[in-house]
Enzyme design. Structure first.
Site, PDB file in Angstrom:
ATOM      1  N   GLU A  89     -34.494 -46.964   2.422  1.00  0.00           N
ATOM      2  CA  GLU A  89     -35.424 -46.886   3.537  1.00  0.00           C
ATOM      3  C   GLU A  89     -36.874 -47.104   3.178  1.00  0.00           C
ATOM      4  OE1 GLU A  89     -33.938 -46.768   6.556  1.00  0.00           O
ATOM      5  OE2 GLU A  89     -31.872 -46.242   6.013  1.00  0.00           O
ATOM      6  N   PHE A 138     -31.111 -37.200   9.573  1.00  0.00           N
ATOM      7  CA  PHE A 138     -30.828 -37.632  10.915  1.00  0.00           C
ATOM      8  C   PHE A 138     -30.640 -39.383  10.885  1.00  0.00           C
ATOM      9  CE2 PHE A 138     -32.638 -39.337  14.928  1.00  0.00           C
ATOM     10  CZ  PHE A 138     -31.511 -38.685  15.794  1.00  0.00           C
ATOM     11  N   GLY A 139     -29.442 -39.557  11.419  1.00  0.00           N
ATOM     12  CA  GLY A 139     -29.059 -40.915  11.431  1.00  0.00           C
ATOM     13  C   GLY A 139     -29.162 -41.579  12.830  1.00  0.00           C
ATOM     14  N   TYR A 140     -29.911 -42.489  13.363  1.00  0.00           N
ATOM     15  CA  TYR A 140     -30.057 -43.165  14.627  1.00  0.00           C
ATOM     16  C   TYR A 140     -29.540 -44.552  14.562  1.00  0.00           C
ATOM     17  CZ  TYR A 140     -34.329 -45.079  12.618  1.00  0.00           C
ATOM     18  OH  TYR A 140     -35.102 -45.708  11.600  1.00  0.00           O
TER      19      TYR A 140
END
Length: 186
Positions: free
Chosen positions: A89, A10-12
């Site tokens: 990350e 998931f990329g935000y």
């Protein structure tokens, strides 16, 4: 042992416009129970120790939702992708890796269990509670190894708009930062 199934990521924020890993599918997605916020001090990528910048976090927040994208990584690339994501990350310990269900929002629909990187709210890099004016002032003047902090904000806004997402707080922040840049923020 090699992982034998595909991976969803998931990329935000920057993952939306710079995933940095091979993927076989990219789909709009919704993560429930988390909010996207500029609440992480960046002392390397978008700032320095002397003049930290701000980058996005994904914070567990009851009742919140976060629109982003889900990337499907083929089984054969999972180990390499996770290693790269962890190096990117988890380098300072400000995020934690978590697996969360996401809803896929395109015509095919469906759901997936996706890896995402959540803020560690007690970490020294967490910058929660800053007003939009404070965030804008920090972002407008910061620059790190990966470039100016405003570029990170504007690239994320562009990626959100391309997905049909209008994040009012991010839009307001973009206007504020643009105004400071036009006025010669230092």
């Amino acid at each position: 042992m090699a992982l034998q199934q595909d991976l969803w990521v998931f990329g935000y924020g920057s993952l939306m416009w710079n995933p940095g890993f091979p993927h076989v599918e990219r789909r709009p997605a919704l993560l429930e129970g988390c909010a996207r916020r500029f609440a992480l001090w960046s002392t390397e990528y978008r700032g320095t120790a002397e003049r930290p910048g701000l980058v996005l976090t994904l914070e567990p927040t009851e009742g919140a939702t976060c629109r982003g994208v889900a990337f499907r990584v083929a089984a054969g690339a999972v180990e390499e992708t996770l290693a790269g994501l962890r190096a990117r990350e988890l380098v300072t310990g400000a995020y934690e890796e978590a697996w969360r269900p996401v809803r896929l929002l395109d015509e095919a629909g469906g759901a997936a269990e996706a890896v995402c990187y959540l803020a560690r709210l007690g970490h020294p890099q967490h910058a929660g509670g800053l007003s939009l004016a404070e965030q804008a002032a920090i972002i407008a003047r910061a620059q790190g190894r990966r470039g100016p902090n405003p570029d990170y904000l504007f690239s994320t806004l562009e990626a959100l708009r391309a997905e049909g997402v209008r994040d009012e707080e991010m839009e307001d922040l973009g206007v504020r930062v643009a105004g400071l840049l036009e006025g010669g923020a230092s």
